[in-house]
Scaffold this active site. Structure first.
Site, PDB file in Angstrom:
ATOM      1  N   GLU A 428       0.828  -1.218   0.000  1.00  0.00           N
ATOM      2  CA  GLU A 428       0.000   0.000   0.000  1.00  0.00           C
ATOM      3  C   GLU A 428       0.860   1.265   0.000  1.00  0.00           C
ATOM      4  O   GLU A 428       0.658   2.179   0.796  1.00  0.00           O
ATOM      5  CB  GLU A 428      -0.965  -0.005   1.190  1.00  0.00           C
ATOM      6  CG  GLU A 428      -1.886  -1.202   1.172  1.00  0.00           C
ATOM      7  CD  GLU A 428      -3.000  -1.152   2.210  1.00  0.00           C
ATOM      8  OE1 GLU A 428      -2.981  -0.247   3.060  1.00  0.00           O
ATOM      9  OE2 GLU A 428      -3.885  -2.015   2.159  1.00  0.00           O
ATOM     10  N   GLU A 505      -3.923  -9.103   0.250  1.00  0.00           N
ATOM     11  CA  GLU A 505      -4.370  -8.884   1.628  1.00  0.00           C
ATOM     12  C   GLU A 505      -5.884  -8.792   1.610  1.00  0.00           C
ATOM     13  O   GLU A 505      -6.454  -8.083   0.780  1.00  0.00           O
ATOM     14  CB  GLU A 505      -3.752  -7.583   2.155  1.00  0.00           C
ATOM     15  CG  GLU A 505      -4.006  -7.362   3.619  1.00  0.00           C
ATOM     16  CD  GLU A 505      -3.277  -6.119   4.137  1.00  0.00           C
ATOM     17  OE1 GLU A 505      -2.081  -5.931   3.833  1.00  0.00           O
ATOM     18  OE2 GLU A 505      -3.936  -5.335   4.829  1.00  0.00           O
TER      19      GLU A 505
HETATM   20  C1  GAL Z   1      -4.169  -2.697   5.507  1.00  0.00           C
HETATM   21  C2  GAL Z   1      -2.673  -2.612   5.749  1.00  0.00           C
HETATM   22  C3  GAL Z   1      -2.268  -3.463   6.946  1.00  0.00           C
HETATM   23  C4  GAL Z   1      -3.194  -3.186   8.096  1.00  0.00           C
HETATM   24  C5  GAL Z   1      -4.616  -3.446   7.686  1.00  0.00           C
HETATM   25  C6  GAL Z   1      -5.627  -3.258   8.796  1.00  0.00           C
HETATM   26  O1  GAL Z   1      -4.620  -1.736   4.646  1.00  0.00           O
HETATM   27  O2  GAL Z   1      -1.964  -3.071   4.641  1.00  0.00           O
HETATM   28  O3  GAL Z   1      -0.943  -3.192   7.309  1.00  0.00           O
HETATM   29  O4  GAL Z   1      -3.027  -1.866   8.494  1.00  0.00           O
HETATM   30  O5  GAL Z   1      -4.926  -2.552   6.650  1.00  0.00           O
HETATM   31  O6  GAL Z   1      -6.915  -3.467   8.305  1.00  0.00           O
END
Ligand code: GAL
Length: 811
Positions: A428, A505
């Site tokens: 991100e 993710e």
């Molecule tokens: C994502 C991020 C992670 C964590 C997660 C929590 O966007 O890549 O590191 O912060 O959100 O939902």
């Protein structure tokens, strides 16, 4: 071309030499000396620049064994500079110092010190000389000590300054200090260089595979050398299955790369079900004297990402069933320990996980080694930030000076692990929204490719509108990783024509182990940025898989989508385990995350069994919640199951009806008016019972139950045993609401190194010798103290419950 021919020739010789080899590797004494350098360090919080001097007195410093994390020893503080993202624990500055001698016969050797990770901004000194600084807290690094060492029983002093003071510098808990292992390495002046081997398998097939080995040899001598380079391939039983020898030359004071090519007939393939490992042993001989030996892991596997068919391993279509992990080990903080990592991976393997994403930074050597050994596909990730910051003092400050070296070192360290199948250059990253992202992506991809072309370069993106995503526009990614927005996946094949795609993710749902809100129902938090979370007064979140971040999905929503889309290589769930920090959506006192499928103490939440029922073929029938409610209360009973056509639920022997999953359901449920007794489920296939699962209403507390995860540990000062503590009634039923304070005493060959109950807003110290049960449970972590005595753990609760004890052998 010429080189290639020569290599082919070498290969032929290798095979014919196989049986003629006169040097039996196993009988030889090792040439390279690798010493554990973790013991007997002195440590003090604060800044002590004069500690680099040999006559500095450390009388009021602590003596400790590394790895060490001082943040986890501190108290939670609402006003901590680390803030909520890092769990309100302290950071600051600290110094480590170690006095040591080296044997006289090391005078003619090359001696170096290796640090697997120091958080952060370390500067290492030997006998008053600075060896260098290293801002990045996740990178492994080392220094040559040879020219500064004292011999002949004269003392040497290593001092390490650690500066984690500038805060906030992370979006999650980092820990502070020398939190990974340290080694001393001594070899002859002619030796394999640091991370000096690179093994690849240019062709892999069940009948025959090729092995290509590049070895960087360092000659620290002032004269040129002639030497013999021997490569042996050993199988998992340590038997040599192929070897090759060449005679080589190297000039004085240089590093040179040498190539060996070998062939292995009928190799056993590495897979996630059977992670068969070979190793490459590289030996360097001057005349008949062995001067260096060096081991490199080797696994034979081939894999492919396909834009239509997704991922395959060894030709077999395989969904990546992954979880993201941060590096902390719960109550141990950032302290790395191979036994803690093995426990985490074992719990994940049982659930059916076949892949780990190393979020969002290089993880430890032990983690990489165990992913090879236990069969996990790894997405290895370098950065969470590039030049543009996410928090005030994060890595963006070091980007210009260090990103090239950090990325190179990361790839060199990890490229021999067969488990690694993707290089992620960022998570991100802010530059996806900025045109500078194009050039940086290309630069990073080029660095990766200059060191390894056998794995795709990927990045975890959030922006899936092509015109807005500059990382994508660079054209430099081999594999597109997308975080979240699972509803959009269906459009990706059209939008990103011909691209290979992975859900890098997903989910970010929230649960507190053992806590249930009725009636069940989907709840998102906050519905938009800044909106307050309509949560519980005790900072819990219901463990029904129904509470999700507004950018995420429930576990079920995500998995239903992924499992249907063949083009999608797989998914990495955020996260496998809860981690310290990022306790969104709650403020203080919440201090650890809610995202895990498993809590911070390593105790599975209910949704673990949804994955187990879907990701494994093991028969599963799992019902929840517990069965201690108020008479007449309406309770939603959920069941996860597989390998059956239907499940029938019984309350105190009376059937509440049969149900089965419809369409793409991943669970079934009943709303039941509570009566004390037993709730029982029976799953059947073709009318035959597959499994039964029952929960009984627990009565009066009768006993403290202690369950150790091992019966024996090593007396090596590192090994760990995890004991799960609960209170049960006279029939052994868990009291699901017990919150008693349990006091612990550890006798014999162990010491208590951590306690935790998995409650995200627990502000008691992880280092206390007592712990309150949370929803009936907590854990105690005991570490060998080096004494060869059995360990006894005594646990005492209130007066009404007798003291319990358990014994663990040491050997
Ligand atoms: C994502 C991020 C992670 C964590 C997660 C929590 O966007 O890549 O590191 O912060 O959100 O939902």
């Amino acid at each position: 071309m010429i080189k290639h021919k020569k290599n082919l020739q070498k290969t032929v010789i290798a095979i014919s030499l196989l049986l003629l080899s006169t040097i039996g590797f196993s009988q030889e004494k090792k040439a390279r000396i690798i010493e554990d350098f973790n013991k007997n360090w002195n440590f003090k919080l604060g800044d002590y620049p004069t500690a680099i001097q040999s006559d500095f007195k450390t009388t009021d410093w602590r003596t400790l064994q590394l790895p060490h994390d001082w943040s986890i020893e501190g108290a939670f503080d609402k006003d901590s500079k680390t803030k909520q993202a890092q769990g309100f624990l302290p950071a600051g500055k600290g110094w480590y110092r170690k006095v040591f001698t080296v044997p006289a016969n090391w005078k003619n050797k090359s001696v170096s010190i290796e640090f697997d990770g120091v958080f952060k901004n370390s500067e290492v000194f030997i006998n008053g000389h600075s060896l260098g600084i290293r801002p990045n807290g996740y990178i492994s690094f080392g220094y040559d000590l040879s020219k500064y060492l004292n011999f002949d029983k004269k003392e040497n002093v290593i001092a390490v300054k650690v500066d984690n003071d500038a805060q906030p510098n992370s979006r999650w808990y980092t820990g502070s200090g020398i939190y990974r292992n340290v080694r001393l390495v001594a070899s002859e002046k002619l030796h394999v260089g640091k991370w000096g081997t690179f093994v690849t398998t240019p062709e892999v097939a069940a009948a025959k595979s090729k092995i290509h080995l590049e070895v960087t040899i360092d000659n620290d001598n002032g004269i040129a050398k002639e030497f013999k380079l021997v490569t042996s391939i050993l199988n998992a039983e340590n038997k040599e299955v192929a070897s090759f020898t060449s005679t080589e030359k190297i000039r004085a004071k240089t590093s040179e790369k040498k190539i060996h090519d070998l062939v292995l007939n009928q190799p056993k393939l590495w897979s996630t079900e059977n992670p068969y490992l070979y190793k490459v042993v590289t030996k360097v001989y001057e005349g008949s004297k062995l001067v260096d030996d060096y081991e490199t892991p080797l696994g034979f596997r081939f894999f492919d990402f396909d834009a239509e068919k997704g991922f395959s391993l060894n030709g077999k279509p395989t969904k990546i069933l992954g979880v993201c992990l941060h590096h902390d080990n719960g109550a141990l903080g950032a302290v790395e320990n191979i036994h803690a990592v093995r426990r985490k991976l074992k719990i994940l393997k049982e659930m059916g996980t076949n892949a780990i994403r190393m979020s969002h930074n290089p993880h430890s050597l032990e983690m990489m080694q165990l992913c090879d050994e236990m069969g996990f596909i790894v997405q290895d990730e370098a950065f969470d930030v590039w030049k543009k910051k996410k928090v005030t003092n994060d890595y963006h400050k070091d980007w210009d000076a260090w990103h090239k070296q950090d990325l190179e070192d990361f790839i060199k360290r990890d490229r021999n692990h067969p488990s690694v199948m993707m290089w992620s250059i960022g998570n991100e990253i802010r530059e996806q929204f900025d045109s500078t992202g194009i050039a940086i992506t290309r630069e990073l991809a080029k660095i990766v490719k200059s060191l390894d072309t056998t794995r795709p370069v990927t990045a975890a993106l959030t922006e899936n509108i092509i015109e807005k995503n500059f990382i994508y526009q660079s054209g430099a990614l081999d594999l597109l990783g997308f975080n979240y927005k699972h509803e959009d996946y269906k459009d990706f094949p059209e939008r990103f024509k011909g691209q290979k795609i992975l859900a890098s993710e997903s989910v970010s749902a929230l649960e507190t182990r053992g806590h249930y809100d009725f009636p069940d129902g989907i709840k998102a938090w906050p519905t938009k940025h800044g909106a307050a979370f309509d949560g519980n007064a005790d900072w819990t979140v219901s463990a029904y898989d129904q509470v999700k971040s507004y950018w995420g999905a429930t576990h079920e929503e995500n998995w239903k989508t992924i499992k249907k889309q063949d083009f999608m290589a797989g998914t990495f769930i955020w996260t496998g385990f809860d981690y310290i920090g990022e306790p969104d959506p709650y403020p203080y006192p919440a201090r650890s995350s809610y995202f895990g499928i498993i809590d911070l103490a390593g105790l599975p939440k209910d949704v673990y069994y949804m994955y187990k029922s879907e990701w494994t073929t093991k028969p599963v029938l799992y019902i929840f919640p517990h069965w201690n409610w108020k008479a007449g209360q309406e309770v939603d009973v959920w069941a996860y199951y597989n390998n059956a056509d239907e499940v029938e639920l019984f309350l105190n022997g009376k059937s509440l009806g049969k149900k089965s999953k419809q369409n793409d359901d991943l669970h079934i449920s009943w709303r039941v008016k509570f009566e004390p007794g037993a709730i029982k489920a029976v799953s059947r296939k073709d009318g035959k019972v597959v499994l039964e699962a029952a929960i009984h209403t627990a009565g009066e507390a009768s006993k403290i139950d202690l369950k150790a995860d091992k019966t024996t540990i090593k007396n090596d000062t590192y090994d760990l045993v995890y004991v799960t503590v609960s209170i049960v009634d006279k029939d052994g039923n868990l009291l699901p609401n017990a919150n008693d304070l349990i006091n612990f005493e550890v006798l014999g060959g162990g010491k208590l190194v951590g306690v935790d109950n998995g409650y995200q807003a627990n502000l008691d110290s992880f280092k206390a010798s007592s712990c309150k049960l949370f929803n009936g449970k907590c854990i105690v972590i005991i570490q060998s103290n080096g004494k060869n005595e059995a360990i006894q753990l005594k646990a005492s609760g209130g007066k009404e419950i007798p003291i319990s004890s358990i014994e663990v052998k040491v050997q």
